[in-house]
Design a protein around this motif. Structure first.
Motif, PDB file in Angstrom:
ATOM      1  N   VAL A  50       0.824  -1.205   0.000  1.00 15.49           N
ATOM      2  CA  VAL A  50       0.000   0.000   0.000  1.00 15.49           C
ATOM      3  C   VAL A  50       0.862   1.261   0.000  1.00 15.49           C
ATOM      4  O   VAL A  50       2.044   1.221   0.358  1.00 15.49           O
ATOM      5  N   TRP A  51       0.258   2.368  -0.401  1.00 12.78           N
ATOM      6  CA  TRP A  51       0.911   3.681  -0.322  1.00 12.78           C
ATOM      7  C   TRP A  51       0.172   4.574   0.671  1.00 12.78           C
ATOM      8  O   TRP A  51       0.789   5.263   1.460  1.00 12.78           O
ATOM      9  N   TYR A  52      -1.147   4.511   0.641  1.00 13.38           N
ATOM     10  CA  TYR A  52      -1.956   5.291   1.579  1.00 13.38           C
ATOM     11  C   TYR A  52      -2.233   4.454   2.826  1.00 13.38           C
ATOM     12  O   TYR A  52      -2.888   3.420   2.757  1.00 13.38           O
ATOM     13  N   TYR A  53      -1.701   4.912   3.953  1.00 18.08           N
ATOM     14  CA  TYR A  53      -1.859   4.188   5.220  1.00 18.08           C
ATOM     15  C   TYR A  53      -2.953   4.788   6.092  1.00 18.08           C
ATOM     16  O   TYR A  53      -3.257   5.984   5.997  1.00 18.08           O
ATOM     17  N   SER A  54      -3.525   3.956   6.941  1.00 16.29           N
ATOM     18  CA  SER A  54      -4.577   4.390   7.857  1.00 16.29           C
ATOM     19  C   SER A  54      -4.043   4.708   9.245  1.00 16.29           C
ATOM     20  O   SER A  54      -4.780   5.169  10.103  1.00 16.29           O
ATOM     21  N   ARG A  55      -2.734   4.478   9.464  1.00  9.61           N
ATOM     22  CA  ARG A  55      -2.165   4.641  10.809  1.00  9.61           C
ATOM     23  C   ARG A  55      -1.356   5.928  10.947  1.00  9.61           C
ATOM     24  O   ARG A  55      -0.530   6.236  10.091  1.00  9.61           O
ATOM     25  N   PRO A  56      -1.605   6.676  12.024  1.00  9.42           N
ATOM     26  CA  PRO A  56      -0.784   7.862  12.299  1.00  9.42           C
ATOM     27  C   PRO A  56       0.688   7.467  12.368  1.00  9.42           C
ATOM     28  O   PRO A  56       1.036   6.403  12.870  1.00  9.42           O
ATOM     29  N   GLY A  57       1.544   8.304  11.836  1.00  5.85           N
ATOM     30  CA  GLY A  57       2.961   7.990  11.805  1.00  5.85           C
ATOM     31  C   GLY A  57       3.377   7.339  10.502  1.00  5.85           C
ATOM     32  O   GLY A  57       4.575   7.235  10.210  1.00  5.85           O
ATOM     33  N   HIS A  58       2.373   6.896   9.719  1.00  8.91           N
ATOM     34  CA  HIS A  58       2.660   6.270   8.432  1.00  8.91           C
ATOM     35  C   HIS A  58       2.108   7.090   7.262  1.00  8.91           C
ATOM     36  O   HIS A  58       2.266   6.691   6.111  1.00  8.91           O
ATOM     37  N   MET A  63      -3.790  12.847   3.107  1.00  5.97           N
ATOM     38  CA  MET A  63      -4.874  11.870   3.169  1.00  5.97           C
ATOM     39  C   MET A  63      -4.915  11.191   4.539  1.00  5.97           C
ATOM     40  O   MET A  63      -3.888  10.725   5.034  1.00  5.97           O
ATOM     41  N   ARG A  64      -6.115  11.138   5.136  1.00  9.32           N
ATOM     42  CA  ARG A  64      -6.236  10.590   6.488  1.00  9.32           C
ATOM     43  C   ARG A  64      -7.324   9.531   6.637  1.00  9.32           C
ATOM     44  O   ARG A  64      -7.444   8.912   7.684  1.00  9.32           O
ATOM     45  N   SER A  65      -8.154   9.335   5.621  1.00 17.26           N
ATOM     46  CA  SER A  65      -9.277   8.404   5.752  1.00 17.26           C
ATOM     47  C   SER A  65      -9.576   7.722   4.430  1.00 17.26           C
ATOM     48  O   SER A  65      -9.417   8.314   3.352  1.00 17.26           O
ATOM     49  N   VAL A  66     -10.033   6.483   4.522  1.00 15.70           N
ATOM     50  CA  VAL A  66     -10.408   5.755   3.312  1.00 15.70           C
ATOM     51  C   VAL A  66     -11.557   6.461   2.605  1.00 15.70           C
ATOM     52  O   VAL A  66     -11.714   6.359   1.386  1.00 15.70           O
ATOM     53  N   THR A  67     -12.378   7.206   3.357  1.00 14.12           N
ATOM     54  CA  THR A  67     -13.508   7.906   2.754  1.00 14.12           C
ATOM     55  C   THR A  67     -13.050   9.026   1.826  1.00 14.12           C
ATOM     56  O   THR A  67     -13.842   9.547   1.045  1.00 14.12           O
ATOM     57  N   GLN A  68     -11.769   9.385   1.906  1.00 13.85           N
ATOM     58  CA  GLN A  68     -11.227  10.430   1.035  1.00 13.85           C
ATOM     59  C   GLN A  68     -10.669   9.877  -0.273  1.00 13.85           C
ATOM     60  O   GLN A  68     -10.331  10.648  -1.163  1.00 13.85           O
ATOM     61  N   THR A  69     -10.548   8.559  -0.384  1.00 16.83           N
ATOM     62  CA  THR A  69     -10.026   7.974  -1.613  1.00 16.83           C
ATOM     63  C   THR A  69     -11.014   8.177  -2.756  1.00 16.83           C
ATOM     64  O   THR A  69     -12.232   8.279  -2.545  1.00 16.83           O
ATOM     65  N   TRP A  70     -10.512   8.209  -3.962  1.00 17.64           N
ATOM     66  CA  TRP A  70     -11.382   8.440  -5.123  1.00 17.64           C
ATOM     67  C   TRP A  70     -12.426   7.349  -5.277  1.00 17.64           C
ATOM     68  O   TRP A  70     -13.597   7.611  -5.579  1.00 17.64           O
ATOM     69  N   TRP A  71     -12.009   6.102  -5.056  1.00 18.90           N
ATOM     70  CA  TRP A  71     -12.931   4.995  -5.282  1.00 18.90           C
ATOM     71  C   TRP A  71     -14.015   4.909  -4.214  1.00 18.90           C
ATOM     72  O   TRP A  71     -15.156   4.543  -4.513  1.00 18.90           O
ATOM     73  N   HIS A  72     -13.681   5.261  -2.972  1.00 17.18           N
ATOM     74  CA  HIS A  72     -14.696   5.240  -1.919  1.00 17.18           C
ATOM     75  C   HIS A  72     -15.738   6.328  -2.181  1.00 17.18           C
ATOM     76  O   HIS A  72     -16.948   6.098  -2.025  1.00 17.18           O
ATOM     77  N   VAL A 220      -6.183  15.322  -1.042  1.00 18.78           N
ATOM     78  CA  VAL A 220      -7.620  15.271  -0.778  1.00 18.78           C
ATOM     79  C   VAL A 220      -8.379  15.938  -1.922  1.00 18.78           C
ATOM     80  O   VAL A 220      -9.370  15.406  -2.431  1.00 18.78           O
ATOM     81  N   LYS A 221      -7.909  17.094  -2.338  1.00 16.17           N
ATOM     82  CA  LYS A 221      -8.515  17.800  -3.458  1.00 16.17           C
ATOM     83  C   LYS A 221      -8.418  16.977  -4.739  1.00 16.17           C
ATOM     84  O   LYS A 221      -9.373  16.889  -5.517  1.00 16.17           O
ATOM     85  N   GLY A 222      -7.256  16.365  -4.956  1.00 19.21           N
ATOM     86  CA  GLY A 222      -7.052  15.554  -6.139  1.00 19.21           C
ATOM     87  C   GLY A 222      -7.956  14.340  -6.180  1.00 19.21           C
ATOM     88  O   GLY A 222      -8.485  13.968  -7.237  1.00 19.21           O
ATOM     89  N   MET A 223      -8.138  13.703  -5.039  1.00 18.51           N
ATOM     90  CA  MET A 223      -9.009  12.532  -4.952  1.00 18.51           C
ATOM     91  C   MET A 223     -10.459  12.896  -5.270  1.00 18.51           C
ATOM     92  O   MET A 223     -11.172  12.151  -5.941  1.00 18.51           O
ATOM     93  N   LYS A 224     -10.904  14.032  -4.791  1.00 18.24           N
ATOM     94  CA  LYS A 224     -12.275  14.483  -5.050  1.00 18.24           C
ATOM     95  C   LYS A 224     -12.489  14.707  -6.542  1.00 18.24           C
ATOM     96  O   LYS A 224     -13.489  14.267  -7.112  1.00 18.24           O
ATOM     97  N   SER A 225     -11.533  15.381  -7.171  1.00 17.25           N
ATOM     98  CA  SER A 225     -11.625  15.623  -8.610  1.00 17.25           C
ATOM     99  C   SER A 225     -11.558  14.310  -9.384  1.00 17.25           C
ATOM    100  O   SER A 225     -12.283  14.108 -10.370  1.00 17.25           O
ATOM    101  N   PHE A 226     -10.700  13.422  -8.950  1.00 11.66           N
ATOM    102  CA  PHE A 226     -10.546  12.080  -9.523  1.00 11.66           C
ATOM    103  C   PHE A 226     -11.905  11.379  -9.531  1.00 11.66           C
ATOM    104  O   PHE A 226     -12.374  10.896 -10.578  1.00 11.66           O
ATOM    105  N   ALA A 227     -12.553  11.326  -8.377  1.00  7.35           N
ATOM    106  CA  ALA A 227     -13.842  10.645  -8.243  1.00  7.35           C
ATOM    107  C   ALA A 227     -14.902  11.283  -9.135  1.00  7.35           C
ATOM    108  O   ALA A 227     -15.697  10.580  -9.791  1.00  7.35           O
ATOM    109  N   GLU A 228     -14.932  12.596  -9.186  1.00  2.00           N
ATOM    110  CA  GLU A 228     -15.937  13.304  -9.975  1.00  2.00           C
ATOM    111  C   GLU A 228     -15.748  13.045 -11.470  1.00  2.00           C
ATOM    112  O   GLU A 228     -16.732  12.866 -12.208  1.00  2.00           O
ATOM    113  N   GLN A 229     -14.503  13.026 -11.916  1.00  2.00           N
ATOM    114  CA  GLN A 229     -14.256  12.788 -13.336  1.00  2.00           C
ATOM    115  C   GLN A 229     -14.622  11.379 -13.745  1.00  2.00           C
ATOM    116  O   GLN A 229     -15.179  11.152 -14.832  1.00  2.00           O
TER     117      GLN A 229
END
Length: 235
Positions: A50-58, A63-72, A220-229
Motif C-alpha cells: 500500500v501507499w496510503y496508510y490508515s495509521r498515524p505515523g505512516h 490523506m487521512r481516511s479511506v472515505t477520502q479515496t477516489w474509489w470510496h 484530498v482535493k485531487g481525490m475528489k476531482s478524480f472521483a468526480e471525473q
C-alpha cells in the motif's frame, strides 16, 4: 374495514418485495490499480503493498481516511458497491519494473504486474483499471502494438502488455463494463499507447485532468476531482 386491511396488506407486501429487489440492483465495482487506489486494510489480497496508510505515523501526504479515496467517494456518492480492490503500490502494467539501484537494470515485476493480477477481481458489474503511471515513471520499454500470440518477452513491453491486459479482461469477464483510467502528467508515449489500445478493444478511456498531487500522489482535493471525473465518465 376488511377491504382496507386487505389493501394495506397488499401494499406492505409489495414494498417488501420491491426493497430487496432494489438493493440487489446496486452495481458492483472492482478496481485493478496501483498506489493511487490503495488504502491500508481495504485491499484484496491483503498482502498487496500500500501507499496510503490508515495509521498515524505512516501518513505520506494529507490523506487521512479511506472515505477520502477516489474509489470510496465514487462508490458511496453514486450508488455502487465494492466487489474487490486489487491494487498494488508501485505496480506496472507490463512485467518491467523500476531500475534497481545496485544493478542498474530494470526489475522483474511479474509477481505484481497488472497482467498477472487481471484474473483476481471477483465477480463485478464494472471494472475500473487505473494504471500506466509506474510504467511511465519506471521508463518501461514501449514496444510495438500487438494484438495476439503474445510471447513471454512481449509482456515486458508496455504496448503488447496493455493489449494483453484488455484482451484478458474482456475474455475473463464477459458482459462486464470495463473502463481504463489514465493518470495526468504521464509520458506522451504512454498516453498515446493507451488511447490506441483502448480504441482497438473499444474500451472507454477516462483521461484525468488537473489532478492535484502531493508527493506525486492525489491529495484530498485531487481525490475528489478524480472521483468526480470518473463518475461523470461511467454514468
Amino acid at each position: 374495514m376488511k377491504k382496507i386491511f386487505i389493501i394495506s396488506a397488499l401494499i406492505f407486501a409489495g414494498l417488501m418485495l420491491v426493497a430487496p429487489a432494489n438493493a440487489k440492483q446496486l452495481k458492483s465495482i472492482s478496481i485493478l490499480g496501483d498506489s493511487y487506489s490503495t488504502y491500508e486494510g481495504y485491499l484484496t489480497p491483503d498482502t498487496n503493498v500500500v501507499w496510503y496508510y490508515s495509521r498515524p505515523g505512516h501518513y505520506r501526504n494529507e490523506m487521512r481516511s479511506v472515505t477520502q479515496t477516489w474509489w470510496h467517494q465514487l462508490i458511496k456518492n453514486n450508488g455502487y458497491k465494492l466487489c474487490r480492490n486489487n491494487s498494488y503500490s508501485g505496480s506496472t502494467i507490463c512485467n518491467t519494473g523500476y531500475v534497481d539501484k545496485k544493478t542498474g537494470k530494470h526489475q522483474d515485476y511479474t509477481h505484481n504486474s497488472f497482467v498477472t493480477r487481471l484474473d483476481n477481481l471477483g465477480n463485478p458489474d464494472i471494472i475500473l483499471v487505473c494504471g500506466g503511471t509506474n510504467d511511465s515513471w519506471a521508463g518501461a520499454p514501449i514496444g510495438e502494438y500487438k494484438y495476439g500470440e503474445w510471447t513471454k518477452e512481449d509482456l515486458y513491453q508496455f504496448r503488447p502488455a496493455m493489449a494483453y491486459l484488455l484482451d484478458g479482461l474482456i475474455n475473463h469477464y464477459p458482459n462486464v463494463e470495463i473502463y481504463f483510467i489514465l493518470n495526468s502528467e504521464l509520458k506522451e508515449s504512454i498516453n498515446e499507447s493507451c488511447r490506441e489500445v483502448c480504441k482497438h478493444y473499444n474500451v472507454p478511456l477516462i483521461e484525468l485532468k488537473d489532478i492535484d498531487k502531493q508527493m506525486g500522489h492525489p491529495s484530498v482535493k485531487g481525490m475528489k476531482s478524480f472521483a468526480e471525473q470518473v463518475a461523470k465518465a461511467i454514468k
